[in-house]
Write an enzyme that holds these catalytic residues in place. Structure first.
Site, PDB file in Angstrom:
ATOM      1  N   HIS A  41       0.857  -1.200   0.000  1.00 43.77           N
ATOM      2  CA  HIS A  41       0.000   0.000   0.000  1.00 43.77           C
ATOM      3  C   HIS A  41       0.887   1.243   0.000  1.00 43.77           C
ATOM      4  O   HIS A  41       2.097   1.209   0.243  1.00 43.77           O
ATOM      5  CB  HIS A  41      -0.888   0.008   1.253  1.00 43.77           C
TER       6      HIS A  41
HETATM    7  O1  LIG Z   1       5.672  -0.337  13.576  1.00 43.70           O
HETATM    8  P1  LIG Z   1       4.317  -0.398  12.952  1.00 43.70           P
HETATM    9  O2  LIG Z   1       3.174  -0.519  13.893  1.00 43.70           O
HETATM   10  O3  LIG Z   1       4.095   0.637  11.904  1.00 43.70           O
HETATM   11  O4  LIG Z   1       4.345  -1.798  12.189  1.00 43.70           O
HETATM   12  C1  LIG Z   1       3.238  -2.119  11.425  1.00 43.70           C
HETATM   13  C2  LIG Z   1       3.700  -2.522  10.062  1.00 43.70           C
HETATM   14  O5  LIG Z   1       4.421  -1.441   9.514  1.00 43.70           O
HETATM   15  P2  LIG Z   1       5.923  -1.662   9.004  1.00 43.70           P
HETATM   16  O6  LIG Z   1       6.643  -2.245  10.186  1.00 43.70           O
HETATM   17  O7  LIG Z   1       5.847  -2.618   7.868  1.00 43.70           O
HETATM   18  O8  LIG Z   1       6.345  -0.296   8.653  1.00 43.70           O
HETATM   19  C3  LIG Z   1       2.494  -2.802   9.204  1.00 43.70           C
HETATM   20  O9  LIG Z   1       2.953  -3.149   7.905  1.00 43.70           O
HETATM   21  P3  LIG Z   1       2.367  -2.297   6.673  1.00 43.70           P
HETATM   22  O10 LIG Z   1       3.115  -2.783   5.463  1.00 43.70           O
HETATM   23  O11 LIG Z   1       0.890  -2.630   6.631  1.00 43.70           O
HETATM   24  O12 LIG Z   1       2.629  -0.854   6.983  1.00 43.70           O
HETATM   25  C4  LIG Z   1       1.711  -3.942   9.799  1.00 43.70           C
HETATM   26  O13 LIG Z   1       0.577  -4.171   8.982  1.00 43.70           O
HETATM   27  C5  LIG Z   1       1.310  -3.612  11.214  1.00 43.70           C
HETATM   28  O14 LIG Z   1       0.679  -4.724  11.757  1.00 43.70           O
HETATM   29  C6  LIG Z   1       2.504  -3.284  12.052  1.00 43.70           C
HETATM   30  O15 LIG Z   1       3.394  -4.386  12.000  1.00 43.70           O
HETATM   31  P4  LIG Z   1       3.969  -4.998  13.377  1.00 43.70           P
HETATM   32  O16 LIG Z   1       4.952  -6.034  12.900  1.00 43.70           O
HETATM   33  O17 LIG Z   1       2.774  -5.557  14.053  1.00 43.70           O
HETATM   34  O18 LIG Z   1       4.616  -3.880  14.131  1.00 43.70           O
END
Ligand SMILES: O=P(O)(O)O[C@H]1[C@H](OP(=O)(O)O)[C@@H](OP(=O)(O)O)[C@H](O)[C@@H](O)[C@H]1OP(=O)(O)O
Length: 440
Positions: free
Chosen positions: A63
């Site tokens: 996304h």
């Molecule tokens: O640190 P956050 O809460 O932003 O982590 C998100 C994930 O973001 P990312 O670490 O990839 O930047 C999010 O992935 P996304 O691609 O949808 O932005 C994920 O969906 C969300 O559950 C968080 O992941 P986490 O591994 O549970 O921290």
């Protein structure tokens, strides 16, 4: 010549902008887009012969730019209160934080797509249609030959709508709506893979290497420098507070293209240390750290190759699915890239080898910005000469392990031979079951 894309030349770009990991802008991976968001680099995509024609394209896309999740908004609020209550800083930018910046993030934003994220996907759609005009075309779209699949998360659904809008606005299509399918089994496979959920996602010790690094010497030094700059006691600036400040800089830049006062808490060395901590999280939670991380994407792997096989078998006849656009998450894309062997280093990323990993391939700032994408394009070059071109973030990549590592458009049959073990195995149900029944 003013290089608009470098922090040295462009004061609007934070010096740490290329170290934001999965919180980074797509433009930092392809800086030529800063000057022209619709620019494409067609020269690197020359098929081996002019008679090659595109017969199928699959795009697996993260996304676009989003708000912070509520988990991170809570940490940002805690940091802001800490700075407000204790800072007696004389530094100009600290004064800016206290007088010119107000906390505007709220928990209900919870990872929703922002306007920039809408534009990310619209522009990506236009660029991909410029790169592959015979297959991402108005005729194919109107003919129902371009299919859309998305994760059910709002940021992914809205990104899918944005990708479609990029095409319909470019071709001034207003008389028809194009459907998309919500399929979490494919786009959120990690939720349903019991072995992954149990052994990694819900296992606090799975991220031990990241935890050790965030308590190690490199990060302690970053925490001390930030405490000094904020003029607060060292014990108050925990890793969570450093991460919150880093994310505040990253979101202010990604969402508003602002080089906020939060960014000046970090110098380039601090940014590189933060990037490595975030890469350790992704390496062990979604990447090469554990075999189940990549094996959990078997369902998506087989879905992609079954469609490529069908396109090869249908080649020469009317295909019913020329293009598939699949929108998911960083954690959809990274396990698949890992299963395919992309961005693998000779050394495992650990809490103790940061210094030797400075030139690592596994860098989520380059692999997984907002709108990151893996695009696989199948070409029919005549006489059963079928070729497959992989691209990551619009740049050609070479399938690891192939004999000719210079060949970025290899024979499809060579690729299938390379991945034969996965194609003949990698059964999602089997790899994801927690306990193997004892052999009879
Ligand atoms: O640190 P956050 O809460 O932003 O982590 C998100 C994930 O973001 P990312 O670490 O990839 O930047 C999010 O992935 P996304 O691609 O949808 O932005 C994920 O969906 C969300 O559950 C968080 O992941 P986490 O591994 O549970 O921290």
């Amino acid at each position: 010549f003013r290089n608009d894309s470098s922090p040295e030349e462009n004061p609007n770009i934070p010096v740490i902008a290329k170290y934001f990991g999965t919180k980074g802008r797509y433009e930092e991976v392809n800086p030529y887009l800063i000057r022209d968001i619709l620019a494409v680099n067609r020269s690197s995509l020359q098929p081996p012969s002019p008679q090659c024609r595109e017969i199928h394209l699959t795009a697996i896309i993260r996304h676009g730019t989003r708000y912070p999740t509520s988990k991170n908004v809570k940490k940002m609020e805690k940091l802001y209160k800490l700075v407000q209550s204790s800072a007696r800083g004389k530094d100009r930018w600290l004064h800016e934080i206290l007088t010119q910046w107000t906390m505007w993030y709220t928990e209900d934003m919870d990872g929703r797509l922002v306007q920039k994220g809408v534009e990310d996907l619209k522009h990506l759609a236009v660029r991909l249609s410029k790169l592959f005009p015979t297959i991402i075309s108005e005729e194919k779209l109107r003919g129902g030959l371009i299919k859309f699949i998305t994760s059910s998360k709002h940021r992914c659904v809205n990104s899918t709508l944005s990708f479609k809008a990029g095409l319909t606005e470019m071709w001034a299509i207003t008389d028809v709506e194009f459907q998309h399918a919500v399929n979490d089994a494919l786009m959120r496979f990690f939720d349903k893979c019991t072995k992954f959920v149990q052994e990694v996602d819900n296992n606090p010790s799975a991220l031990t290497e990241m935890d050790k690094f965030t308590q190690g010497p490199e990060m302690v030094r970053v925490q001390q420098k930030i405490a000094d700059r904020l003029n607060v006691s060292y014990h108050l600036i925990t890793y969570d507070m450093v991460e919150a400040a880093f994310y505040l800089c990253a979101y202010e830049f990604a969402i508003k293209t602002e080089n906020s006062p939060w960014c000046r808490l970090f110098d380039e060395i601090d940014g590189q240390v933060m990037e490595y901590a975030l890469d350790l999280k992704q390496f062990w939670k979604r990447g090469y750290g554990y075999d189940i991380n990549s094996k959990s994407s078997c369902i998506l792997f087989h879905d992609v190759f079954s469609r490529l096989d069908k396109a090869v078998n249908d080649s020469g006849q009317a295909v019913n699915e020329a293009v598939t656009v699949q929108v998911g998450h960083a954690e959809t894309l990274l396990p698949l890239l890992t299963l395919l062997g992309f961005f693998k280093d000779s050394e495992t990323l650990t809490s103790t080898n940061y210094a030797s990993q400075r030139e690592r391939s596994f860098r989520t700032s380059r692999m997984l910005p907002y709108a990151a994408n893996l695009v696989l394009v199948l070409f029919d070059c005549g006489g059963r000469d079928i070729r497959l071109q992989p691209l990551v973030n619009e740049q050609p990549v070479v399938f690891p392990g192939l004999a000719d590592q210079q060949e970025s458009m290899p024979l499809y049959e060579d690729i299938k031979r390379q991945y034969a073990e996965l194609l003949n195995g990698c059964d999602y149900e089997t790899v994801c079951e927690l306990f193997k029944p004892a052999e009879p």
